[in-house]
Design an enzyme around this catalytic site. Structure first.
Site, short mmCIF file in Angstrom:
data_model
loop_
_atom_site.label_atom_id
_atom_site.label_comp_id
_atom_site.label_asym_id
_atom_site.label_seq_id
_atom_site.Cartn_x
_atom_site.Cartn_y
_atom_site.Cartn_z
CB ALA A 108 1.73 0.11 6.06
N PRO A 161 0.82 -1.27 -0.01
CG PRO A 161 -0.17 -1.24 2.35
CD PRO A 161 0.62 -1.90 1.11
#
Ligand code: CA2
Length: 141
Positions: A76, A9
């Site tokens: 992340a 992401p």
């Protein structure tokens, strides 16, 4: 040799925000760099990016029978995802974890990597060059 490169992401935001951490180059630049490095090494690279944990898990699963090795920057999800760790373990392919930034010199939570438990090596803080190094390592295995 077929290597699947998986990016997590917000990596699609490269070059748009936080240039002091991630630089000015864009995600398209990163893809071009990976393709160029793969060509120079004589390997075939499939590149995938998603902001969704499930899509990343599915792409890892699809590597079974279609790829020889995986380069992954889970972004992340590195620091949170047991699902990505389990998917890497499930396919059992040699995998190298890459981070553009030096995660070890940033916030404490970035020092934890679940994905690393299923990877033969972690490369951090080398920017785009980390992806080329990861492919080189996998080729040498
Ligand atoms: O250093 C890396 O490659 C990271 O995997 C990047 C992740 C971060 O959560 C990891 O701790 C380390 C962040 C992805 C990129 O995020 C951006 C956010 C805004 C602008 C550009 C990139």
């Amino acid at each position: 040799m077929k290597i699947t490169v998986i990016n997590g992401p917000n990596l699609n935001m490269l070059g748009i925000r936080e240039p002091e951490i991630y630089g000015h180059a864009t995600y398209a630049d990163l893809e071009a760099f990976i393709r160029g490095s793969a060509k120079a090494l004589g390997v075939e690279a499939d590149i995938f990016q998603s902001n969704y944990e499930g899509a990343l898990v599915e792409h890892i699963q699809q590597c079974l029978g279609t790829a020889d090795a995986i380069v992954i920057n889970p972004a992340a999800y590195t620091h949170t995802s047991v699902a990505i760790l389990d998917a890497l373990k499930a396919v059992g392919l040699p995998a190298v974890e890459v981070h553009l930034s030096d995660v070890h010199s940033r916030e404490d939570f970035r020092k934890i990597s679940y994905a690393s438990l299923a990877c033969v090596e972690t490369i951090a803080g080398q920017g785009f060059a980390g992806y080329a190094r990861a492919m080189e390592l996998l080729l040498a295995l």
